[in-house]
Design an enzyme around this catalytic site. Sequence first.
Site, PDB file in Angstrom:
ATOM      1  N   SER A 173       0.830  -1.192   0.000  1.00 38.57           N
ATOM      2  CA  SER A 173       0.000   0.000   0.000  1.00 38.57           C
ATOM      3  C   SER A 173       0.879   1.262   0.000  1.00 38.57           C
ATOM      4  O   SER A 173       1.629   1.485  -0.952  1.00 38.57           O
ATOM      5  CB  SER A 173      -0.957  -0.046   1.194  1.00 38.57           C
ATOM      6  OG  SER A 173      -1.928   0.949   1.116  1.00 38.57           O
ATOM      7  N   ASP A 276     -10.693  -3.060  -4.534  1.00 36.67           N
ATOM      8  CA  ASP A 276      -9.807  -2.063  -3.926  1.00 36.67           C
ATOM      9  C   ASP A 276      -9.871  -0.779  -4.758  1.00 36.67           C
ATOM     10  O   ASP A 276      -9.743  -0.830  -5.985  1.00 36.67           O
ATOM     11  CB  ASP A 276      -8.378  -2.630  -3.922  1.00 36.67           C
ATOM     12  CG  ASP A 276      -7.353  -1.720  -3.265  1.00 36.67           C
ATOM     13  OD1 ASP A 276      -7.685  -0.571  -2.914  1.00 36.67           O
ATOM     14  OD2 ASP A 276      -6.209  -2.169  -3.115  1.00 36.67           O
ATOM     15  N   HIS A 306      -8.816  -4.095  -0.237  1.00 38.51           N
ATOM     16  CA  HIS A 306      -7.471  -3.661   0.136  1.00 38.51           C
ATOM     17  C   HIS A 306      -7.113  -4.176   1.533  1.00 38.51           C
ATOM     18  O   HIS A 306      -7.866  -3.982   2.484  1.00 38.51           O
ATOM     19  CB  HIS A 306      -7.461  -2.127   0.126  1.00 38.51           C
ATOM     20  CG  HIS A 306      -6.126  -1.496   0.292  1.00 38.51           C
ATOM     21  ND1 HIS A 306      -5.348  -1.122  -0.786  1.00 38.51           N
ATOM     22  CD2 HIS A 306      -5.436  -1.126   1.390  1.00 38.51           C
ATOM     23  CE1 HIS A 306      -4.245  -0.558  -0.346  1.00 38.51           C
ATOM     24  NE2 HIS A 306      -4.267  -0.556   0.978  1.00 38.51           N
TER      25      HIS A 306
END
Length: 340
Positions: A173, A276, A306
Amino acid sequence: MLRTTEELEALSKIDPQLEQILKRIGPLPDITQLEPVQIRAAAKLRHRQLPGSAVPDFTSIVTEDITIPTRDQQTIPARVYKPANASSNGSPIILNFHGGGFVLGDIDNDDLVCKNWAQSLGAVVVSVEYRKAPEFKFPYAVHDAWDSLKWAAANASTLGANPSLGFIIAGTSAGANLADVAAHQARDEKLSPPLTGSLLIIPTVIGDPRQLPDKYRSHHLSHLQNEDAPILNSKLGAYFMHHYAPDTESHLYKPFFWPNGHTQMPPTCFLVCGMDPLRDDGLIYEEALKEAGVRTKSYMYPGLPHGFTSMFPQLLAAEKFVKDGIEGLEWLLEEAKTRS
């Protein structure tokens, strides 16, 4: 090849097992009503586990907490993971950056993941706790990542690593954003020894998709299709950006738009989630890397949000996600052999 609108819509359709879990537990809490320090304190109390039924045995891994110097005469925490019985020829090295929207997270986030990588691959893993917003806004984290990469390159032999066997940068991320920015800096500044691969897990690399070239713009739909997804949604994304306060025109925030392009970047592996908001960052960026002649490999998890492995480790796909991460790193190490 870029996916069609219909294919992208299908990726956003919720995974049946996750759908049943969410029906049972109800909506996830809205953490945007809390201050970052409150969320961090709550996260410290969470039990972390690797997906899978067996409890892993990591007694063959030695860990050490260290500090890494930064350009402003400070130090940041890091944790080193090594095989207890390392090869006399040294080990490949992996530099890892955790996720958390540039606001949350620490080296404990990825502790089990890094142990698993070290054990499965016989690698030295260095996990970095870069400085986070709102206490340290953009570009502190970016600078910490680059300083850490240069430090790892200079100290690899001291750590018991042999970068000629593989020198991989990895991140999840926000951490994948930092990893990719640092990888571009490494290429531009001819880091020695050079990186041999990148592992980008659910990366954010584009910023505002409206700035994409025409050939890509219509293929970035995930920020709309998944704006209300579990875990990361548009509201939480805005919360993170409010605290991180990046220069939204800087390539140090959106490496997709790197001024020198992406040629001669190291082989790159992606793990991307279908439900996501950042899904199409990964898909489009992989396509751009391919067009630049970069070797890539990717894994897709349809209908999953996510960071689902940490929130829902009981999902069948979570165990696959962990195994795919190892397989992706193995592919990067094989690529390193062909490039040496």
